[in-house]
Structure formats: C-alpha cells, structure tokens
Design a protein around this motif. Sequence first.
Motif, PDB file in Angstrom:
ATOM      1  N   ARG A  53       0.874  -1.162   0.000  1.00  0.00           N
ATOM      2  CA  ARG A  53       0.000   0.000   0.000  1.00  0.00           C
ATOM      3  C   ARG A  53       0.908   1.207   0.000  1.00  0.00           C
ATOM      4  O   ARG A  53       1.270   1.741   1.042  1.00  0.00           O
ATOM      5  CB  ARG A  53      -0.940   0.022   1.196  1.00  0.00           C
ATOM      6  CG  ARG A  53      -1.850   1.246   1.229  1.00  0.00           C
ATOM      7  CD  ARG A  53      -2.639   1.405  -0.079  1.00  0.00           C
ATOM      8  NE  ARG A  53      -3.324   2.671  -0.144  1.00  0.00           N
ATOM      9  CZ  ARG A  53      -3.007   3.649  -0.973  1.00  0.00           C
ATOM     10  NH1 ARG A  53      -2.021   3.517  -1.819  1.00  0.00           N
ATOM     11  NH2 ARG A  53      -3.679   4.756  -0.999  1.00  0.00           N
ATOM     12  N   TRP A  60      -6.296  -0.418  -0.659  1.00  0.00           N
ATOM     13  CA  TRP A  60      -6.943  -1.677  -0.286  1.00  0.00           C
ATOM     14  C   TRP A  60      -8.396  -1.379   0.024  1.00  0.00           C
ATOM     15  O   TRP A  60      -8.718  -0.304   0.542  1.00  0.00           O
ATOM     16  CB  TRP A  60      -6.232  -2.279   0.931  1.00  0.00           C
ATOM     17  CG  TRP A  60      -5.047  -3.077   0.528  1.00  0.00           C
ATOM     18  CD1 TRP A  60      -3.827  -2.595   0.178  1.00  0.00           C
ATOM     19  CD2 TRP A  60      -4.980  -4.492   0.385  1.00  0.00           C
ATOM     20  NE1 TRP A  60      -3.004  -3.628  -0.174  1.00  0.00           N
ATOM     21  CE2 TRP A  60      -3.679  -4.803  -0.051  1.00  0.00           C
ATOM     22  CE3 TRP A  60      -5.887  -5.522   0.585  1.00  0.00           C
ATOM     23  CZ2 TRP A  60      -3.264  -6.101  -0.285  1.00  0.00           C
ATOM     24  CZ3 TRP A  60      -5.464  -6.816   0.352  1.00  0.00           C
ATOM     25  CH2 TRP A  60      -4.170  -7.099  -0.084  1.00  0.00           C
ATOM     26  N   SER A  62     -10.264  -2.366   2.365  1.00  0.00           N
ATOM     27  CA  SER A  62     -10.440  -2.084   3.786  1.00  0.00           C
ATOM     28  C   SER A  62      -9.273  -2.684   4.551  1.00  0.00           C
ATOM     29  O   SER A  62      -8.559  -3.556   4.053  1.00  0.00           O
ATOM     30  CB  SER A  62     -11.749  -2.689   4.304  1.00  0.00           C
ATOM     31  OG  SER A  62     -11.667  -4.107   4.288  1.00  0.00           O
ATOM     32  N   GLN A  63      -9.115  -2.220   5.774  1.00  0.00           N
ATOM     33  CA  GLN A  63      -8.090  -2.797   6.638  1.00  0.00           C
ATOM     34  C   GLN A  63      -8.421  -4.262   6.919  1.00  0.00           C
ATOM     35  O   GLN A  63      -7.534  -5.105   6.955  1.00  0.00           O
ATOM     36  CB  GLN A  63      -8.000  -2.021   7.950  1.00  0.00           C
ATOM     37  CG  GLN A  63      -6.936  -2.581   8.887  1.00  0.00           C
ATOM     38  CD  GLN A  63      -6.919  -1.892  10.240  1.00  0.00           C
ATOM     39  OE1 GLN A  63      -7.932  -1.375  10.701  1.00  0.00           O
ATOM     40  NE2 GLN A  63      -5.764  -1.891  10.876  1.00  0.00           N
ATOM     41  N   GLU A  64      -9.696  -4.558   7.083  1.00  0.00           N
ATOM     42  CA  GLU A  64     -10.122  -5.933   7.359  1.00  0.00           C
ATOM     43  C   GLU A  64      -9.726  -6.865   6.208  1.00  0.00           C
ATOM     44  O   GLU A  64      -9.286  -7.983   6.428  1.00  0.00           O
ATOM     45  CB  GLU A  64     -11.628  -6.006   7.618  1.00  0.00           C
ATOM     46  CG  GLU A  64     -12.074  -5.318   8.891  1.00  0.00           C
ATOM     47  CD  GLU A  64     -12.081  -3.791   8.807  1.00  0.00           C
ATOM     48  OE1 GLU A  64     -12.225  -3.228   7.690  1.00  0.00           O
ATOM     49  OE2 GLU A  64     -11.897  -3.151   9.862  1.00  0.00           O
ATOM     50  N   ILE A  84       1.792   4.363   5.738  1.00  0.00           N
ATOM     51  CA  ILE A  84       0.563   4.622   6.488  1.00  0.00           C
ATOM     52  C   ILE A  84       0.054   6.042   6.269  1.00  0.00           C
ATOM     53  O   ILE A  84      -1.083   6.347   6.572  1.00  0.00           O
ATOM     54  CB  ILE A  84       0.792   4.259   7.971  1.00  0.00           C
ATOM     55  CG1 ILE A  84       1.053   2.748   8.045  1.00  0.00           C
ATOM     56  CG2 ILE A  84      -0.379   4.631   8.856  1.00  0.00           C
ATOM     57  CD1 ILE A  84       1.565   2.249   9.349  1.00  0.00           C
ATOM     58  N   ILE A  87      -3.053   5.946   3.996  1.00  0.00           N
ATOM     59  CA  ILE A  87      -4.253   5.237   4.409  1.00  0.00           C
ATOM     60  C   ILE A  87      -4.731   5.823   5.718  1.00  0.00           C
ATOM     61  O   ILE A  87      -4.011   6.562   6.378  1.00  0.00           O
ATOM     62  CB  ILE A  87      -3.989   3.719   4.522  1.00  0.00           C
ATOM     63  CG1 ILE A  87      -2.726   3.446   5.317  1.00  0.00           C
ATOM     64  CG2 ILE A  87      -3.886   3.073   3.174  1.00  0.00           C
ATOM     65  CD1 ILE A  87      -2.331   1.990   5.361  1.00  0.00           C
ATOM     66  N   LYS A  90      -6.426   4.745  11.419  1.00  0.00           N
ATOM     67  CA  LYS A  90      -6.675   3.486  12.119  1.00  0.00           C
ATOM     68  C   LYS A  90      -5.840   2.331  11.557  1.00  0.00           C
ATOM     69  O   LYS A  90      -5.780   1.267  12.135  1.00  0.00           O
ATOM     70  CB  LYS A  90      -8.149   3.132  12.081  1.00  0.00           C
ATOM     71  CG  LYS A  90      -8.657   2.733  10.708  1.00  0.00           C
ATOM     72  CD  LYS A  90     -10.108   2.312  10.763  1.00  0.00           C
ATOM     73  CE  LYS A  90     -10.519   1.775   9.403  1.00  0.00           C
ATOM     74  NZ  LYS A  90     -11.762   1.090   9.441  1.00  0.00           N
ATOM     75  N   TRP A  91      -5.160   2.561  10.447  1.00  0.00           N
ATOM     76  CA  TRP A  91      -4.331   1.533   9.826  1.00  0.00           C
ATOM     77  C   TRP A  91      -2.940   1.479  10.430  1.00  0.00           C
ATOM     78  O   TRP A  91      -1.969   1.285   9.735  1.00  0.00           O
ATOM     79  CB  TRP A  91      -4.187   1.822   8.336  1.00  0.00           C
ATOM     80  CG  TRP A  91      -5.216   1.193   7.476  1.00  0.00           C
ATOM     81  CD1 TRP A  91      -6.529   1.515   7.433  1.00  0.00           C
ATOM     82  CD2 TRP A  91      -5.009   0.176   6.514  1.00  0.00           C
ATOM     83  NE1 TRP A  91      -7.150   0.762   6.489  1.00  0.00           N
ATOM     84  CE2 TRP A  91      -6.246  -0.071   5.906  1.00  0.00           C
ATOM     85  CE3 TRP A  91      -3.901  -0.538   6.093  1.00  0.00           C
ATOM     86  CZ2 TRP A  91      -6.401  -1.015   4.914  1.00  0.00           C
ATOM     87  CZ3 TRP A  91      -4.056  -1.473   5.103  1.00  0.00           C
ATOM     88  CH2 TRP A  91      -5.302  -1.704   4.538  1.00  0.00           C
TER      89      TRP A  91
END
Length: 194
Positions: A53, A60, A62-64, A84, A87, A90-91
């Motif tokens: 990323r 992406w 989502s983070q999930e 980071i 994104i 919270k990532w």
Amino acid sequence: TQVDNARAARVCRLWNESICSDPRFWESIPSRSASVVQRSVQLSLSAPLCLFRIEHHKEWPSQECFLSVLDSEVSRIREIWLDIQLIPDKWGPVPIFQILAVRMANLLRRLRLISHRTEHDLRSIGWTTQTFPALKLVELRHVCLSPSCPLFSPTLSELILSDCHVAWSSANEMIYMIARLPLLCLFVGSFPFG
C-alpha cells in the motif's frame, strides 16, 4: 511486470488465460476490490505474496481485507510494504504485528511500515517464540519497540529505524544488539535512548 502482464492479458482470450493461469502473475496482490483480492489469492496458488500500500498502488478495499489476507496467507508472504500516510489513521501497524507475533512468516524477506503522523507502541505485543529465517530488510518509522523484538533477526542485512524508540538503556545495549546481526550491511537509525 504485473502492469505489462495486465496489458498483455487484454490482447486475446488465449493470452488472458495463459497469464491468468500463471501464479507468478498474482504474487503482488492488486488491491482494487475485496473480490479481486480474494481472486488473486486463489489464483496465486502457493506462490509467495507481496502486500503493498504505497503511492503508486490503489487503496486496499479495507483494513479488514488486508488483515484477512495477511492472517490467512502469512506463511507465504514475502513482502509487506505499507506507507501509512496514504491510508486512514486506524491503519497503524499494531494489528500487523499482532499477526506476525503468533503466526510463522518463514518467507517474509522485507517489512516496511512507514507511519508519518503517530507513534505506534508495539512494546506490548506478546511475541510467541518466533523467528524470521528469511528476513533481510526491516524499515520502520514512528514505532516503539522492545530491544528483544524478534524482527531484529540475525538474517537482517538492512535495518532502518526512523524516528523510532527502542527501549535501550544505553548505547552499549544498542551495540550489543547490532553485534548479534552478523549479516547487517546497512543500519540507519534516528531515535532517543531510554
């Protein structure tokens, strides 16, 4: 490259089938949507994977989704590279380290986690007995680590710690850790002691 393969896959159905059936084409997981990510993981068969990323790659879904691929395929992940800044906050790297702390990542060669805003404290990660036998490069930014972190693997040839805090009590402790890295060719660090 993957971009060249994607263009070649559009030439005709035969080329598309040839390229899409080659697991090496799917090693760098394209992150366009959750369905493309899952299809890529399936088509990669047992090939080593790279999770990116960075600026030149799409976000992406989502983070999930990212963590799901990392968790289920960690044994064949060759590279993780997250910038980071690109994104959401919270990532942070904490969930990534939580997976690496308990799962065997025997193929992981390069780990780059670059945070620009927030310092992430990873000292509380409960590492199980863990080794990274293929790890060659670790690049971290704005991370707090313990001196006994298994990422300081004897296989490292490059260690880059930018604006990191490692709980070394003295310069001697840092030198002792570096001395346990016999293959280390490049060490770059900017961090406070204590």
